[in-house]
Design a protein around this motif. Structure first.
Motif, mmCIF file in Angstrom:
data_model
loop_
_atom_site.group_PDB
_atom_site.id
_atom_site.type_symbol
_atom_site.label_atom_id
_atom_site.label_comp_id
_atom_site.label_asym_id
_atom_site.label_seq_id
_atom_site.Cartn_x
_atom_site.Cartn_y
_atom_site.Cartn_z
ATOM 1 N N ASN A 215 17.714 43.980 41.362
ATOM 2 C CA ASN A 215 17.810 45.023 40.335
ATOM 3 C C ASN A 215 19.063 44.884 39.479
ATOM 4 O O ASN A 215 19.019 45.033 38.258
ATOM 5 N N ILE A 216 20.198 44.624 40.144
ATOM 6 C CA ILE A 216 21.489 44.592 39.451
ATOM 7 C C ILE A 216 22.306 43.419 39.986
ATOM 8 O O ILE A 216 22.590 43.355 41.185
ATOM 9 N N VAL A 217 22.650 42.490 39.107
ATOM 10 C CA VAL A 217 23.502 41.361 39.499
ATOM 11 C C VAL A 217 24.959 41.790 39.333
ATOM 12 O O VAL A 217 25.386 42.158 38.237
ATOM 13 N N LEU A 218 25.710 41.752 40.407
ATOM 14 C CA LEU A 218 27.106 42.184 40.373
ATOM 15 C C LEU A 218 28.065 41.071 39.957
ATOM 16 O O LEU A 218 28.995 41.300 39.187
ATOM 17 N N LYS A 219 27.828 39.850 40.477
ATOM 18 C CA LYS A 219 28.751 38.753 40.171
ATOM 19 C C LYS A 219 28.244 37.456 40.786
ATOM 20 O O LYS A 219 27.334 37.452 41.624
ATOM 21 N N THR A 220 28.852 36.354 40.359
ATOM 22 C CA THR A 220 28.688 35.068 41.034
ATOM 23 C C THR A 220 29.885 34.890 41.947
ATOM 24 O O THR A 220 31.029 35.139 41.542
ATOM 25 N N GLU A 221 29.639 34.488 43.167
ATOM 26 C CA GLU A 221 30.721 34.343 44.138
ATOM 27 C C GLU A 221 30.779 32.911 44.642
ATOM 28 O O GLU A 221 29.756 32.301 44.951
ATOM 29 N N TYR A 222 31.997 32.376 44.710
ATOM 30 C CA TYR A 222 32.194 31.038 45.260
ATOM 31 C C TYR A 222 32.610 31.152 46.719
ATOM 32 O O TYR A 222 33.397 32.025 47.092
ATOM 33 N N LEU A 223 32.074 30.270 47.528
ATOM 34 C CA LEU A 223 32.351 30.267 48.959
ATOM 35 C C LEU A 223 33.249 29.094 49.306
ATOM 36 O O LEU A 223 33.124 28.007 48.733
ATOM 37 N N GLY A 224 34.158 29.312 50.252
ATOM 38 C CA GLY A 224 35.119 28.271 50.575
ATOM 39 C C GLY A 224 35.211 27.935 52.045
ATOM 40 O O GLY A 224 34.902 28.751 52.916
ATOM 41 N N ILE A 225 35.638 26.714 52.306
ATOM 42 C CA ILE A 225 36.021 26.267 53.639
ATOM 43 C C ILE A 225 37.488 26.638 53.817
ATOM 44 O O ILE A 225 38.266 26.592 52.851
#
Length: 278
Positions: A215-225
């Motif tokens: 319904n609602i896209v809040l953000k793009t998130e990057y994932l890290g090691i």
């Protein structure tokens, strides 16, 4: 298992968050022996903190074994070091304390990259990108339309923070101990909406095709090691590993195996967040 703090109120939740943050900082202050490459090779094992309920990143398959992108990546690392990979299941609440106190050598566990975390852990590099959204029945397209509605989130996660910050004050945010419980709350009708990530929604769509949408896209998130700050040598080794295999296409191969797409474009640097990958 549900953790319900509806009666606590927003101020109470923020106070609880502050206490949790203080606990993480305290854990970071506890001295732990650095995990060095030589030590890992000597003991013959590198220990990874992983999740076990978030396909295609990491999950338990029908044979009871760990499977997924995180597992393939960690196995590659272990093979290059000439050691075995050992795994410790972690949660959003305990993953950083487990790392900084030496219970695990490295985190590959769908860990969002944020400046506050970079103060207590050492990020190696981004290794995936996901979108954070609120999912539910078709119709709602604006965050203010969630006024008075129930939303499930994983307690203590970055999604919990994002939904709490964005949702109307009278939204009923229900916090669950893990991502699977939050998903099940939506599927079983305990809540109307779910704050979750694109990879977790794959399971929702499989269980209830076409019933729910982003319904609602809040953000793009990057994932890290990540490694512990004191494990500088291990972090540098992992950074070189990531740079080399991003260049030779191996990362894209295992990413495509898990997600069906090429390895995403990820930032080489992020403000306030140092990486060991050069």
């Amino acid at each position: 298992m549900k953790y319900d703090i509806k009666g606590m109120g927003r101020r109470g939740f923020m106070a609880m968050t502050a206490v949790a943050a203080a606990a993480t900082m305290l854990a970071a202050a506890v001295p732990a022996r650095a995990a060095t490459v030589e030590e890992i090779k000597s003991k013959g094992t590198i220990t990874f903190g992983i999740v076990t309920d978030q396909p295609p990143f990491s999950f338990i398959n029908a044979s009871g074994k760990n499977e997924g992108y995180d597992i393939d990546l960690s196995q590659m690392m272990a093979k290059e070091l000439g050691v075995e990979a050992a795994y410790v299941p972690i949660t959003s609440a305990n993953r950083i304390p487990q790392l900084v106190t030496g219970k695990v050598d490295m985190l590959i566990c769908v860990l969002g990259i944020y400046p506050d975390r970079a103060k207590v852990i050492q990020y190696v590099a981004p290794y995936a990108a996901i979108s954070a959204s609120i999912y539910g029945p078709k119709g709602v397209t604006k965050i203010e339309e969630l006024s008075g509605h129930s939303i499930a989130v994983e307690k203590g996660s970055s999604m919990d923070k994002s939904v709490t910050a964005a949702a109307p004050k009278d939204a009923d945010i229900r916090r669950y101990d893990d991502a699977s419980s939050a998903v099940q709350a939506l599927l079983s009708g305990q809540v109307e909406y779910l704050g979750s990530y694109s990879h977790q929604f794959l399971g929702v769509e499989k269980a209830a095709p076409g019933k729910f949408v982003p319904n609602i896209v809040l953000k793009t998130e990057y994932l890290g090691i990540a490694v512990a700050p004191q494990s500088k040598e291990l972090g540098e080794w992992a950074g070189e590993f990531m740079a080399r295999h991003e260049k030779d296409g191996t990362l894209s191969e295992i990413y495509k195996k898990a997600f069906g797409t090429e390895f995403p474009e990820v930032p080489a640097s992020m403000e306030g967040i140092p990486f060991t990958k050069k």
